[in-house]
Design an enzyme around this catalytic site. Structure first.
Site, PDB file in Angstrom:
ATOM      1  N   CYS A 140      -9.674  -2.271   3.915  1.00  0.00           N
ATOM      2  CA  CYS A 140      -9.026  -0.987   3.624  1.00  0.00           C
ATOM      3  C   CYS A 140     -10.007   0.167   3.462  1.00  0.00           C
ATOM      4  O   CYS A 140      -9.585   1.308   3.283  1.00  0.00           O
ATOM      5  CB  CYS A 140      -8.151  -1.108   2.380  1.00  0.00           C
ATOM      6  SG  CYS A 140      -6.745  -2.213   2.634  1.00  0.00           S
ATOM      7  N   HIS A 196       3.737  10.680   8.187  1.00  0.00           N
ATOM      8  CA  HIS A 196       2.869  10.952   9.321  1.00  0.00           C
ATOM      9  C   HIS A 196       1.711  11.876   8.927  1.00  0.00           C
ATOM     10  O   HIS A 196       1.375  12.814   9.641  1.00  0.00           O
ATOM     11  CB  HIS A 196       3.661  11.511  10.515  1.00  0.00           C
ATOM     12  CG  HIS A 196       4.450  10.446  11.204  1.00  0.00           C
ATOM     13  ND1 HIS A 196       5.677  10.014  10.733  1.00  0.00           N
ATOM     14  CD2 HIS A 196       4.188   9.708  12.303  1.00  0.00           C
ATOM     15  CE1 HIS A 196       6.130   9.063  11.520  1.00  0.00           C
ATOM     16  NE2 HIS A 196       5.242   8.849  12.482  1.00  0.00           N
ATOM     17  N   GLU A 217       3.506  -1.077  -0.081  1.00  0.00           N
ATOM     18  CA  GLU A 217       2.498  -0.780   0.936  1.00  0.00           C
ATOM     19  C   GLU A 217       2.665  -1.728   2.122  1.00  0.00           C
ATOM     20  O   GLU A 217       2.371  -1.374   3.256  1.00  0.00           O
ATOM     21  CB  GLU A 217       1.098  -0.912   0.322  1.00  0.00           C
ATOM     22  CG  GLU A 217       0.004  -0.350   1.199  1.00  0.00           C
ATOM     23  CD  GLU A 217      -1.321  -0.307   0.481  1.00  0.00           C
ATOM     24  OE1 GLU A 217      -1.650   0.759  -0.069  1.00  0.00           O
ATOM     25  OE2 GLU A 217      -2.022  -1.343   0.477  1.00  0.00           O
TER      26      GLU A 217
END
Length: 160
Positions: A50, A94, A144
């Site tokens: 990550c 987005h 998530e």
């Protein structure tokens, strides 16, 4: 056997049901609404996958409680959607979260508190406090991945 049937007569207010009957109780109730958004981020000071730029399809679930109005509604689901679309999602969907959120490591644990605070602030606006009786955020759950989420609860957020 139970089958489909067309009702004989559509119930009419003030004829078949009185207005004072619309509100069945005076208890606090909670409604829940969920949304999804797609976003990219990466983590700082993290040694793992990550740390690289990557994306998720997040799911957020709100639990909002309050008292019923005279119609028997606490808050319209469409109103929750309007708050989400106009006051929260615009920073998330987005987007590159590291740019659009306040300075923070964009972990689910940090983000869920930010989302909680945004919904709380939205519900606390004067016009909404008058419209939604005692409305408060009970919890926000931010997924998530389909199996991993962080949660913020009212009782945790209100403690200093």
């Amino acid at each position: 056997m139970y089958g489909f049937r067309i009702v004989d007569k559509l119930q009419k207010i003030d004829e078949d049901i009185r207005r004072e009957q619309l509100k069945y109780h005076k208890k606090r109730v909670m409604v829940s609404k969920e949304f999804t958004f797609d976003a990219a981020h990466h983590l700082h000071a993290y040694d793992g996958k990550c740390m690289n730029l990557h994306g998720h399809t997040y799911k957020v679930i709100f639990g909002i409680s309050g008292f019923l109005d005279d119609r028997g509604l606490m808050i319209d689901f469409g109103d929750i959607k309007d708050i989400w679309k106009n006051e929260i999602e615009i920073f998330l969907d987005h987007r590159y979260l590291n740019e659009t959120l306040p300075p923070m490591n964009t972990t689910a644990e940090n983000m869920v508190v930010w989302i909680y605070e945004k919904m709380k602030d939205a519900l606390n606006k004067d016009n909404r406090q008058q419209q939604y009786l005692g409305a408060r955020v009970e919890f926000v759950r931010l997924f998530e991945t389909p199996t991993s989420y962080a949660e913020a609860r009212m009782e945790w957020m209100e403690i200093e």
